[in-house]
Write an enzyme that holds these catalytic residues in place. Structure first.
Site, short mmCIF file in Angstrom:
data_model
loop_
_atom_site.label_atom_id
_atom_site.label_comp_id
_atom_site.label_asym_id
_atom_site.label_seq_id
_atom_site.Cartn_x
_atom_site.Cartn_y
_atom_site.Cartn_z
N ASP A 1 0.83 -1.20 0.00
CA ASP A 1 0.00 0.00 0.00
C ASP A 1 0.86 1.25 0.00
OD1 ASP A 1 0.90 -0.04 2.61
OD2 ASP A 1 -1.08 0.00 3.54
N SER A 2 2.18 1.07 0.02
CA SER A 2 3.11 2.17 -0.22
C SER A 2 2.85 2.84 -1.55
CB SER A 2 4.56 1.66 -0.16
OG SER A 2 4.72 0.51 -0.97
N ASP B 1 -0.94 -6.40 -0.25
CA ASP B 1 -0.97 -5.71 1.03
C ASP B 1 -2.40 -5.24 1.31
OD1 ASP B 1 -0.16 -4.46 3.32
OD2 ASP B 1 1.14 -3.00 2.35
N LYS C 1 -0.81 -9.64 2.97
CA LYS C 1 -0.05 -9.11 4.11
C LYS C 1 -0.97 -8.23 4.94
CE LYS C 1 2.68 -5.47 3.99
NZ LYS C 1 2.15 -4.68 5.16
N GLU D 1 -1.03 -5.79 8.77
CA GLU D 1 -0.28 -5.20 9.86
C GLU D 1 -0.92 -5.55 11.21
OE1 GLU D 1 0.16 -1.02 9.26
OE2 GLU D 1 1.08 -1.24 7.28
N GLU E 1 9.77 -3.93 10.27
CA GLU E 1 10.11 -2.63 9.68
C GLU E 1 10.48 -1.62 10.75
OE1 GLU E 1 8.34 0.84 6.71
OE2 GLU E 1 7.23 -1.03 6.99
#
Length: 268
Positions: free
Chosen positions: A46-47, A85, A115, A117, A184
């Site tokens: 999602d960057s 993501d 993925k 978080e 990270e």
């Protein structure tokens, strides 16, 4: 055709001491280049909200946008494990709703894993997904979707309590069935400690050499942001002057009527 990488292959690589190589990609063209270089894991992060869309954070990215970009990347990858993501807001509504979102994302995008978080708070969701055949990659430390809660993009795990929380989160994700964990923006010693405590692999970004693999945002390592890249990024290409110079040369040749030449034209 090369054998496609799957999540269990990442565990095997850790067991054999083989570093895992990961990069982000957001489109078909770069995905082909990354895959041809034998990168093991391609993360459609999602960057893209920041490096493709120009937002200040990753939060505005939608699931539809992630599916769109992942679909393009998946077409370009024959070997690499393609990971989608899950964007902000798509995993916080409980295991059942997250499963619906993740199943749709995998079905429509061609991703082989997702993925998400979060640590212990997401363990029940991770277990629910993995029990239903959705491979999950975890993400701990400086998780960008929590940027406002963190008060900015700040290194995590620096004090003893925070470090212990990350270690506990990692173990909870492993016990819930996660296939790997991205670490990270945490101290290198902590990342190494966490990596050694797990049987599943860790993939670091700004977390030192002690992880089982490394990932970078491709636009950062190609030097497409000038001096804006984070400290942990190594530039393998100074892309701004190279690409900017090529564009500038094209502009001048068109304005000077030097392009197209007969070599770039059709006679009949």
């Amino acid at each position: 055709m090369k054998k496609r990488v799957r999540v269990p292959d990442l565990v095997r690589m850790k067991q054999q001491g083989e570093p895992i190589v990961a990069l982000t990609a957001y489109d078909y063209t770069l995905a082909r280049l990354v895959d041809a270089a034998d990168v093991d894991l391609v993360l459609v992060g999602d960057s893209l909200g920041m490096v493709v869309q120009g937002h200040e954070t990753t939060l505005p990215v939608t699931l539809d946008e992630m599916i769109y970009h992942t679909r393009a990347v998946a077409r370009g990858c024959q070997r690499a494990l393609v990971v989608l993501d899950m964007p902000f807001g798509s995993t916080q509504n409980g295991p059942e709703r997250t499963f619906e979102q993740a199943a749709r994302a995998m079905k429509e995008s061609g991703a082989a894993a997702i993925k998400l978080e979060g640590g212990q708070a997401m363990a029940a969701t991770v277990a629910y997904l993995t029990e239903r055949a959705i491979p999950v990659i975890g993400h701990l430390g400086l998780t960008p979707q929590s940027v406002h809660a963190f008060g900015g993009f700040k290194i995590q795990g620096r004090d003893q309590a925070a470090a212990q929380r990350i270690a506990d989160d990692a173990l909870a994700l492993q016990q819930a069935g996660a296939g790997a964990i991205i670490l990270e923006g945490i101290p290198a010693a902590l990342a190494q400690q966490v990596s050694q405590s797990l049987t599943i692999p860790t993939i670091g970004i700004g977390a030192g050499v002690g992880c089982d693999g490394q990932v970078l945002v491709i636009y950062d390592m190609l030097g497409l942001y000038g001096d804006l890249a984070p400290k942990f990024v190594k530039r393998y290409l100074d892309g701004v002057p190279v690409i900017g110079g090529a564009i500038g040369a094209y502009v001048q040749e068109v304005r000077n009527r030097q392009f197209p030449t007969p070599d770039h034209s059709f006679e009949k």
